[in-house]
Design an enzyme around this catalytic site. Structure first.
Site, PDB file in Angstrom:
ATOM      1  CE  LYS A 209       9.802  -8.280 -15.298  1.00  0.00           C
ATOM      2  NZ  LYS A 209      10.350  -7.319 -14.353  1.00  0.00           N
TER       3      LYS A 209
ATOM      4  CD  GLN B  32      11.353  -7.459 -10.824  1.00  0.00           C
ATOM      5  OE1 GLN B  32      11.592  -7.552 -12.011  1.00  0.00           O
ATOM      6  NE2 GLN B  32      10.167  -7.112 -10.373  1.00  0.00           N
TER       7      GLN B  32
ATOM      8  CG  ASP C  86      12.302  -2.292 -16.175  1.00  0.00           C
ATOM      9  OD1 ASP C  86      11.251  -2.829 -16.545  1.00  0.00           O
ATOM     10  OD2 ASP C  86      13.002  -2.702 -15.228  1.00  0.00           O
TER      11      ASP C  86
END
Ligand code: GUN
Length: 292
Positions: free
Chosen positions: A52, A96, A119
């Protein structure tokens, strides 16, 4: 049979994003800024987050990585989320997953400002997605839609079978494939661990999206000729011949399924690279939304 090249498609999309960012900067606007919170040292999560950060560079974004050890408390993590929500220099951020067992993932997700939830995991974004309103769509399903779109795969009126019902992939994927647009407009069936006779169902599918996390689950005798196969599986299986000691295995048995498929995504190099690409698209959108 066409092998869908997720790596190339992701590179194309990232180049498009980078171009747009340079145009923004030339107009005197600030670069999009993505933050990632990583707890502990899980191998998979480390790789995802490193990719990322690398993708942010490729797209011309600012990025910030915030690390905690496994023993971080839920309160400390909620404080971190509150700070990121309030930080004007951050356009979007992700925490995460998975998180250690003593921390409620749902509590953390619900603490994220939906406007920064790139997300697309916050219930507000999930709800908006389900009824077709503008929102951040979770990255893997969004990446799969982009692949279907860029390969001009006609989905209207087709039977799409989604294997798996996770909040991150299966569930949103089924919603999106059902919606009245292209890609979409499918008749959707969702199969999961309590579904009897899955092969009888997959044999009637025009499109199979496999997101179970069971290596090699979908076999050649479970699909019809001409099927479109999207493989979301990325399970690490031990492989002594590799330097890393493992290889990534998809949910699809390549040797038996690929000869019957009209289109198929490989693992690696299919859905995986697209997921991060969608996160970059969401972050660019978050930046633009904040300028409105
Ligand atoms: N863990 C596995 N996939 C994802 C993802 O897309 N986002 C986050 N935050 N965690 C993940």
């Amino acid at each position: 049979m066409t092998i869908i090249d997720g790596k190339q498609t992701a590179a194309d999309i990232k180049a498009e994003i980078a171009k747009e960012v340079e145009e923004m900067v030339a107009r005197g606007e600030r670069r999009p800024h993505l933050a990632a919170v990583l707890v502990g040292h899980d191998g998979g999560s480390e790789t995802y987050v490193a990719n990322k950060v690398k993708s942010c560079k490729e797209c011309g974004f600012e990025s910030t990585l915030i690390r905690y050890e496994d023993d971080v408390t839920e309160e400390e993590l909620l404080d971190c989320v509150a700070q990121l929500n309030a930080d004007e220099s951050i356009d979007g951020f992700i925490v995460q997953l998975p998180l250690p067992k003593h921390i409620s993932e749902q509590k953390i997700i619900e603490a994220i400002d939906p406007k920064k939830d790139v997300d697309g995991f916050h219930p507000e974004n999930v709800g908006r997605m389900a009824i077709g309103l503008p929102c951040f769509v979770s990255a893997t399903p969004a990446g799969i839609l982009d692949l279907l779109d860029r390969y001009h795969i006609d989905t209207k009126g087709k039977h799409c079978v989604v294997l798996g019902r996770s909040n991150i992939v299966g569930r949103p994927m089924a919603e999106l494939m059902m919606q009245k647009r292209q890609p979409g407009n499918c008749t959707v069936t969702v199969c999961h661990s309590a579904t009897p006779n899955i092969p009888d169902i997959t044999r009637t599918a025009d499109i199979v999206i496999a997101a179970l996390g069971v290596p090699g689950f979908l076999k050649g005798d479970m699909v019809k000729d001409g099927v479109v196969v999207i493989d979301v599986g990325t399970t690490r299986v031990p492989d002594a011949s590799r330097k890393s000691g493992f290889r990534l295995s998809g949910d699809v048995e390549w040797d038996t399924v690929s000869p019957k498929a009209s289109y198929i995504t490989p693992v690696p190099g299919g859905v995986g690279p697209m997921t991060i690409c969608s996160l970059m698209k969401n972050t660019l959108q978050a930046r633009k939304n904040r300028m409105k």
